[in-house]
Structures are given as structure tokens and as C-alpha cells.
Design a protein around this motif. Structure first.
Motif, PDB file in Angstrom:
ATOM      1  N   GLU A  73       6.634   7.344   8.778  1.00 28.66           N
ATOM      2  CA  GLU A  73       6.187   6.098   9.423  1.00 28.66           C
ATOM      3  C   GLU A  73       4.945   6.367  10.270  1.00 28.66           C
ATOM      4  N   ARG A  74       5.014   7.408  11.072  1.00 26.50           N
ATOM      5  CA  ARG A  74       3.932   7.715  12.010  1.00 26.50           C
ATOM      6  C   ARG A  74       2.635   8.096  11.290  1.00 26.50           C
ATOM      7  N   GLU A  75       2.717   8.910  10.270  1.00 28.16           N
ATOM      8  CA  GLU A  75       1.523   9.445   9.617  1.00 28.16           C
ATOM      9  C   GLU A  75       0.988   8.572   8.490  1.00 28.16           C
ATOM     10  N   ILE A  76       1.840   7.786   7.871  1.00 29.75           N
ATOM     11  CA  ILE A  76       1.387   6.992   6.718  1.00 29.75           C
ATOM     12  C   ILE A  76       1.457   5.499   6.992  1.00 29.75           C
ATOM     13  N   PHE A  77       2.633   5.017   7.375  1.00 21.72           N
ATOM     14  CA  PHE A  77       2.851   3.578   7.380  1.00 21.72           C
ATOM     15  C   PHE A  77       2.268   2.838   8.571  1.00 21.72           C
ATOM     16  N   VAL A  78       2.031   3.509   9.679  1.00 21.11           N
ATOM     17  CA  VAL A  78       1.349   2.825  10.779  1.00 21.11           C
ATOM     18  C   VAL A  78      -0.051   2.424  10.318  1.00 21.11           C
ATOM     19  N   ALA A  79      -0.781   3.379   9.747  1.00 15.89           N
ATOM     20  CA  ALA A  79      -2.136   3.082   9.257  1.00 15.89           C
ATOM     21  C   ALA A  79      -2.106   2.078   8.110  1.00 15.89           C
ATOM     22  N   MET A  80      -1.155   2.227   7.191  1.00 10.87           N
ATOM     23  CA  MET A  80      -1.078   1.325   6.045  1.00 10.87           C
ATOM     24  C   MET A  80      -0.770  -0.107   6.481  1.00 10.87           C
ATOM     25  N   ALA A  81       0.201  -0.268   7.373  1.00 12.81           N
ATOM     26  CA  ALA A  81       0.564  -1.615   7.838  1.00 12.81           C
ATOM     27  C   ALA A  81      -0.601  -2.267   8.578  1.00 12.81           C
ATOM     28  N   LYS A  82      -1.272  -1.491   9.393  1.00 12.16           N
ATOM     29  CA  LYS A  82      -2.416  -2.047  10.127  1.00 12.16           C
ATOM     30  C   LYS A  82      -3.550  -2.412   9.177  1.00 12.16           C
ATOM     31  N   ALA A  83      -3.742  -1.634   8.133  1.00 11.77           N
ATOM     32  CA  ALA A  83      -4.792  -1.938   7.153  1.00 11.77           C
ATOM     33  C   ALA A  83      -4.452  -3.184   6.338  1.00 11.77           C
ATOM     34  N   LEU A  84      -3.177  -3.353   6.005  1.00 10.23           N
ATOM     35  CA  LEU A  84      -2.770  -4.481   5.165  1.00 10.23           C
ATOM     36  C   LEU A  84      -2.535  -5.767   5.945  1.00 10.23           C
ATOM     37  N   PHE A  86      -2.690  -5.825   9.794  1.00 10.94           N
ATOM     38  CA  PHE A  86      -3.184  -5.731  11.173  1.00 10.94           C
ATOM     39  C   PHE A  86      -2.074  -5.674  12.217  1.00 10.94           C
ATOM     40  N   VAL A  87      -0.879  -5.214  11.836  1.00 12.15           N
ATOM     41  CA  VAL A  87       0.234  -5.071  12.777  1.00 12.15           C
ATOM     42  C   VAL A  87       0.983  -3.771  12.493  1.00 12.15           C
ATOM     43  N   ASP A  88       1.920  -3.432  13.356  1.00  8.86           N
ATOM     44  CA  ASP A  88       2.715  -2.219  13.192  1.00  8.86           C
ATOM     45  C   ASP A  88       3.787  -2.388  12.110  1.00  8.86           C
ATOM     46  N   PRO A  89       4.334  -1.276  11.601  1.00  7.60           N
ATOM     47  CA  PRO A  89       5.330  -1.335  10.537  1.00  7.60           C
ATOM     48  C   PRO A  89       6.621  -2.070  10.882  1.00  7.60           C
ATOM     49  N   ASP A  90       6.897  -2.245  12.177  1.00  8.59           N
ATOM     50  CA  ASP A  90       8.114  -2.964  12.551  1.00  8.59           C
ATOM     51  C   ASP A  90       7.926  -4.480  12.508  1.00  8.59           C
TER      52      ASP A  90
END
Length: 97
Positions: A73-84, A86-90
Motif C-alpha cells: 500500500e505504502r510503496e505502490i498504491f498510495v501513488a497509484m490512487a493519487k494518480a488515478l 487524487f486521493v489516498d487508497p482508503d
């Protein structure tokens, strides 16, 4: 932080994502890659119907439910969610990714 990238090969998803994650050696260790791979098994085996059934689950919830390590979550999905979105994975549906 460390700048890193994922190179997705020209093969069908989700296999292209698996290969991209396995090839990246800057962000995630082998054990975490294997744990994440195991978490992805339902999506790989069940395909689109599984993905669509995850619409009510956030990325963060899905990762926890599937036993993916926090580093994913920390290394991949935080950046991915923000890119897709503009918010955090939660706050993003697991269907998005």
C-alpha cells in the motif's frame, strides 16, 4: 523518497502488472512481492467478475483483507490512487485498480 518505475510488458492484465512488480527491485522486497502475488490470486482466477464485486471495498481494505503487506500500500498504491483519483487508497474503490 526514491524514484522508481514499473515497466509493464505488452501482455494481458493482470499478468503485465505482476511482471512489472516482480521486475522492480527498488521498492519492494521478494517476500512482499510474493505475499502480494498470493493476494492477487482471486483476481487472476476469477477475472472481471471478481474485480467488479470489489466496488464497495477500498484499495486499502482489499489489501488488508487479502493479507498484502503494508509496504505494498505504502510503496505502490498510495501513488497509484493519487494518480488515478487524487486521493489516498482508503478512499478509492478497489475496482479502479
Amino acid at each position: 523518497g526514491v524514484f522508481s518505475r514499473f515497466d509493464f510488458p505488452d501482455i494481458p492484465g493482470p499478468f503485465n502488472g505482476l511482471v512489472a512488480i516482480l521486475r522492480n527491485n527498488e521498492m519492494i522486497g521478494l517476500v512482499d512481492k510474493l505475499r502480494f502475488g498470493i493476494a492477487l490470486i482471486p483476481a487472476i482466477l476469477e477475472g472481471q467478475s471478481y474485480v467488479e464485486s470489489m466496488d464497495s471495498v477500498t484499495i486499502a481494505e482489499w489489501l488488508r483483507q487479502r493479507g498484502a503487506p503494508p509496504s505494498i500500500e505504502r510503496e505502490i498504491f498510495v501513488a497509484m490512487a493519487k494518480a488515478l483519483a487524487f486521493v489516498d487508497p482508503d478512499k478509492v474503490s478497489a475496482t479502479v485498480v
